[in-house]
Design a protein around this motif. Sequence first.
Motif, PDB file in Angstrom:
ATOM      1  N   LEU A  61       0.833  -1.202   0.000  1.00  0.00           N
ATOM      2  CA  LEU A  61       0.000   0.000   0.000  1.00  0.00           C
ATOM      3  C   LEU A  61       0.874   1.260   0.000  1.00  0.00           C
ATOM      4  O   LEU A  61       0.587   2.223  -0.717  1.00  0.00           O
ATOM      5  CB  LEU A  61      -0.928  -0.002   1.220  1.00  0.00           C
ATOM      6  CG  LEU A  61      -1.933   1.151   1.235  1.00  0.00           C
ATOM      7  CD1 LEU A  61      -2.861   1.067   0.034  1.00  0.00           C
ATOM      8  CD2 LEU A  61      -2.732   1.145   2.519  1.00  0.00           C
ATOM      9  N   THR A  76       0.759   3.867  -3.000  1.00  0.00           N
ATOM     10  CA  THR A  76       0.392   5.266  -2.756  1.00  0.00           C
ATOM     11  C   THR A  76       1.460   6.215  -3.284  1.00  0.00           C
ATOM     12  O   THR A  76       1.154   7.192  -3.981  1.00  0.00           O
ATOM     13  CB  THR A  76       0.205   5.503  -1.244  1.00  0.00           C
ATOM     14  OG1 THR A  76      -0.644   4.497  -0.733  1.00  0.00           O
ATOM     15  CG2 THR A  76      -0.382   6.856  -0.978  1.00  0.00           C
ATOM     16  N   LYS A 111       1.457   6.255  -7.074  1.00  0.00           N
ATOM     17  CA  LYS A 111       0.294   6.977  -7.602  1.00  0.00           C
ATOM     18  C   LYS A 111       0.541   8.479  -7.509  1.00  0.00           C
ATOM     19  O   LYS A 111       0.317   9.215  -8.472  1.00  0.00           O
ATOM     20  CB  LYS A 111      -0.937   6.594  -6.797  1.00  0.00           C
ATOM     21  CG  LYS A 111      -2.208   7.170  -7.313  1.00  0.00           C
ATOM     22  CD  LYS A 111      -3.168   6.084  -7.690  1.00  0.00           C
ATOM     23  CE  LYS A 111      -3.663   6.214  -9.084  1.00  0.00           C
ATOM     24  NZ  LYS A 111      -4.322   5.020  -9.545  1.00  0.00           N
ATOM     25  N   PRO A 146      -4.716   4.653   3.869  1.00  0.00           N
ATOM     26  CA  PRO A 146      -5.773   4.248   2.931  1.00  0.00           C
ATOM     27  C   PRO A 146      -6.577   5.433   2.405  1.00  0.00           C
ATOM     28  O   PRO A 146      -6.929   5.480   1.227  1.00  0.00           O
ATOM     29  CB  PRO A 146      -6.650   3.307   3.765  1.00  0.00           C
ATOM     30  CG  PRO A 146      -5.753   2.793   4.827  1.00  0.00           C
ATOM     31  CD  PRO A 146      -4.824   3.909   5.148  1.00  0.00           C
ATOM     32  N   THR A 147      -6.855   6.407   3.292  1.00  0.00           N
ATOM     33  CA  THR A 147      -7.584   7.599   2.835  1.00  0.00           C
ATOM     34  C   THR A 147      -6.779   8.352   1.792  1.00  0.00           C
ATOM     35  O   THR A 147      -7.316   8.798   0.770  1.00  0.00           O
ATOM     36  CB  THR A 147      -7.859   8.542   4.025  1.00  0.00           C
ATOM     37  OG1 THR A 147      -8.235   7.761   5.134  1.00  0.00           O
ATOM     38  CG2 THR A 147      -8.925   9.546   3.690  1.00  0.00           C
ATOM     39  N   TYR A 187      -4.606   7.162  -0.253  1.00  0.00           N
ATOM     40  CA  TYR A 187      -4.644   6.408  -1.510  1.00  0.00           C
ATOM     41  C   TYR A 187      -5.970   6.648  -2.237  1.00  0.00           C
ATOM     42  O   TYR A 187      -5.993   6.890  -3.443  1.00  0.00           O
ATOM     43  CB  TYR A 187      -4.449   4.917  -1.219  1.00  0.00           C
ATOM     44  CG  TYR A 187      -4.319   4.074  -2.454  1.00  0.00           C
ATOM     45  CD1 TYR A 187      -3.223   4.220  -3.298  1.00  0.00           C
ATOM     46  CD2 TYR A 187      -5.299   3.144  -2.781  1.00  0.00           C
ATOM     47  CE1 TYR A 187      -3.106   3.456  -4.437  1.00  0.00           C
ATOM     48  CE2 TYR A 187      -5.179   2.374  -3.922  1.00  0.00           C
ATOM     49  CZ  TYR A 187      -4.079   2.534  -4.747  1.00  0.00           C
ATOM     50  OH  TYR A 187      -3.967   1.781  -5.872  1.00  0.00           O
ATOM     51  N   ARG A 188      -7.069   6.621  -1.475  1.00  0.00           N
ATOM     52  CA  ARG A 188      -8.389   6.846  -2.092  1.00  0.00           C
ATOM     53  C   ARG A 188      -8.486   8.248  -2.688  1.00  0.00           C
ATOM     54  O   ARG A 188      -8.957   8.434  -3.807  1.00  0.00           O
ATOM     55  CB  ARG A 188      -9.477   6.672  -1.031  1.00  0.00           C
ATOM     56  CG  ARG A 188     -10.106   5.283  -1.009  1.00  0.00           C
ATOM     57  CD  ARG A 188     -11.507   5.321  -0.419  1.00  0.00           C
ATOM     58  NE  ARG A 188     -11.598   6.071   0.818  1.00  0.00           N
ATOM     59  CZ  ARG A 188     -11.222   5.594   2.013  1.00  0.00           C
ATOM     60  NH1 ARG A 188     -10.747   4.386   2.110  1.00  0.00           N
ATOM     61  NH2 ARG A 188     -11.338   6.333   3.086  1.00  0.00           N
ATOM     62  N   ARG A 189      -7.990   9.246  -1.917  1.00  0.00           N
ATOM     63  CA  ARG A 189      -8.059  10.634  -2.412  1.00  0.00           C
ATOM     64  C   ARG A 189      -7.220  10.810  -3.676  1.00  0.00           C
ATOM     65  O   ARG A 189      -7.604  11.534  -4.594  1.00  0.00           O
ATOM     66  CB  ARG A 189      -7.550  11.590  -1.341  1.00  0.00           C
ATOM     67  CG  ARG A 189      -8.395  11.633  -0.093  1.00  0.00           C
ATOM     68  CD  ARG A 189      -9.321  12.832  -0.111  1.00  0.00           C
ATOM     69  NE  ARG A 189     -10.133  12.852   1.076  1.00  0.00           N
ATOM     70  CZ  ARG A 189      -9.804  13.529   2.182  1.00  0.00           C
ATOM     71  NH1 ARG A 189      -8.710  14.240   2.213  1.00  0.00           N
ATOM     72  NH2 ARG A 189     -10.595  13.516   3.219  1.00  0.00           N
ATOM     73  N   ASN A 213      -6.622   8.543  -5.910  1.00  0.00           N
ATOM     74  CA  ASN A 213      -7.400   7.974  -7.019  1.00  0.00           C
ATOM     75  C   ASN A 213      -8.442   8.961  -7.521  1.00  0.00           C
ATOM     76  O   ASN A 213      -8.655   9.101  -8.727  1.00  0.00           O
ATOM     77  CB  ASN A 213      -8.096   6.686  -6.571  1.00  0.00           C
ATOM     78  CG  ASN A 213      -7.182   5.489  -6.736  1.00  0.00           C
ATOM     79  OD1 ASN A 213      -6.361   5.478  -7.642  1.00  0.00           O
ATOM     80  ND2 ASN A 213      -7.314   4.511  -5.868  1.00  0.00           N
ATOM     81  N   LEU A 214      -9.094   9.650  -6.584  1.00  0.00           N
ATOM     82  CA  LEU A 214     -10.108  10.643  -6.967  1.00  0.00           C
ATOM     83  C   LEU A 214      -9.470  11.761  -7.794  1.00  0.00           C
ATOM     84  O   LEU A 214     -10.015  12.171  -8.824  1.00  0.00           O
ATOM     85  CB  LEU A 214     -10.761  11.244  -5.718  1.00  0.00           C
ATOM     86  CG  LEU A 214     -11.765  10.357  -4.991  1.00  0.00           C
ATOM     87  CD1 LEU A 214     -12.345  11.091  -3.800  1.00  0.00           C
ATOM     88  CD2 LEU A 214     -12.870   9.938  -5.950  1.00  0.00           C
ATOM     89  N   GLN A 240      -8.722  10.739 -11.360  1.00  0.00           N
ATOM     90  CA  GLN A 240      -9.851  10.624 -12.285  1.00  0.00           C
ATOM     91  C   GLN A 240     -10.536  11.955 -12.564  1.00  0.00           C
ATOM     92  O   GLN A 240     -11.348  12.054 -13.488  1.00  0.00           O
ATOM     93  CB  GLN A 240     -10.885   9.641 -11.724  1.00  0.00           C
ATOM     94  CG  GLN A 240     -10.426   8.194 -11.835  1.00  0.00           C
ATOM     95  CD  GLN A 240     -11.003   7.331 -10.747  1.00  0.00           C
ATOM     96  OE1 GLN A 240     -11.910   7.756 -10.038  1.00  0.00           O
ATOM     97  NE2 GLN A 240     -10.485   6.128 -10.621  1.00  0.00           N
TER      98      GLN A 240
END
Lengths: 154, 247
Positions: free
Chosen positions: B6, B10, B13, B96-97, B99-101, B103-104, B107
């Motif tokens: 992870l 991250t 990314k 994890p947050t 990583y999610r942000r 990704n947002l 996109q």
Amino acid sequence: MGVLGQLILAYAAVLGFGLILNIPHQALNLAGWIGTLTWGAYLLIQAADGGVVLGSLVGSVGIGVLSSLAARYKKMPAIIFNIPSLVSFVPGSQAYQMVRNFALGQYRLAVEFTLQVIMITGAIALGFLLAELLNRLIAFCWQQVLLARQNHQD
Amino acid sequence: MTTDELIIATCLKAGRIMVENGSEISRVDDTMMRIATNAGVPDANTYVTITGVMMSIQGRNATQIAAINKRTIDLEKVSQVNALSRQFAARQIDLPTLYRRLNLIDQAAHSFPLWLQLVGAALVSGPLMIMFRDETVNTWPTVVIGTLGYLVFYLLNRYLKIKFLSELVAALLIGLAAEWAYQVGWGTNINDIIIGGLMPLVPGVPLTNAVRDTLAGNFISGPARGVEAMLSAAALGFGIAVVITLF
């Protein structure tokens, strides 16, 4: 074309380039002001017969230092401020004359403009280098001031 | 995913988003190392070029590569990744947050709509023409042709996805439109119109980053960006040269 008009146009051009590059909208105004201030410095040097190359050098040093300060103030990367503000210093006119004269086969003029483009671009690059030096110096001094203040409190 | 995976995912990314959207290499390197350090692995290695990002964690069997095939310019995304990294450093969000942000962000679309970018192109072409050439007679043709040229570049780049070809076609059209404006008596100086019209297409980001990367000692990415800037400039110049030799 008065000086004030030139400064307003510089602001508009930097704002426009910022829109094209999609910089954060909180940074647009500040980038515009950096462009205006440095174009003012360029105009001052022009008025003192300093030439385009020296003007570009001083302009890019100003852009480098002011962008770094703005970046620290706004907590954003410095390139957000220095790329848009640099647009007025791009030797677009000379580069066009270079291409035009090459296409028309007037090589003497073409080489003259090529040299101008190279000199202006080199001045801008050198300006960035000097600005980096100044930025490190400013950061170092700032750190020392903070340390001194901390020691004073202890 | 294990924690190591992870962390690497991250960092990669974040690095990929920053390089893709026009950040300088040293900043990408710095941000990735900061994320890794704040996630608990100070002895990570990163290797960033403008065509790929690599990262490994020393002493563990964890190495990943992220290839970068497309590069656009969206400085807002660079700034957003920077802000996220700061929040992560301040322990406001966890891994994890983050990583999610990321990704947002990856996109998300351009935050300035096309019409605002066209306003930007108009603001660049007209004022710069007046500043460079000290005349106001050709302002309106320059503004209109500059905006049109940027629109053509934007649409072609979106569907053809070859930047240099789009620049070539846009430069050709700007040259032809300037010639037309001159022929019908709308403009008085074809040179001034072309200079102003081309300014929105100037490769400002590759040029600036070429200098910055080279000065920072990134001798792979700096010259590579220089080549990118030179190709863009050559495409624009060639388009104009064709028009000039035709008329």
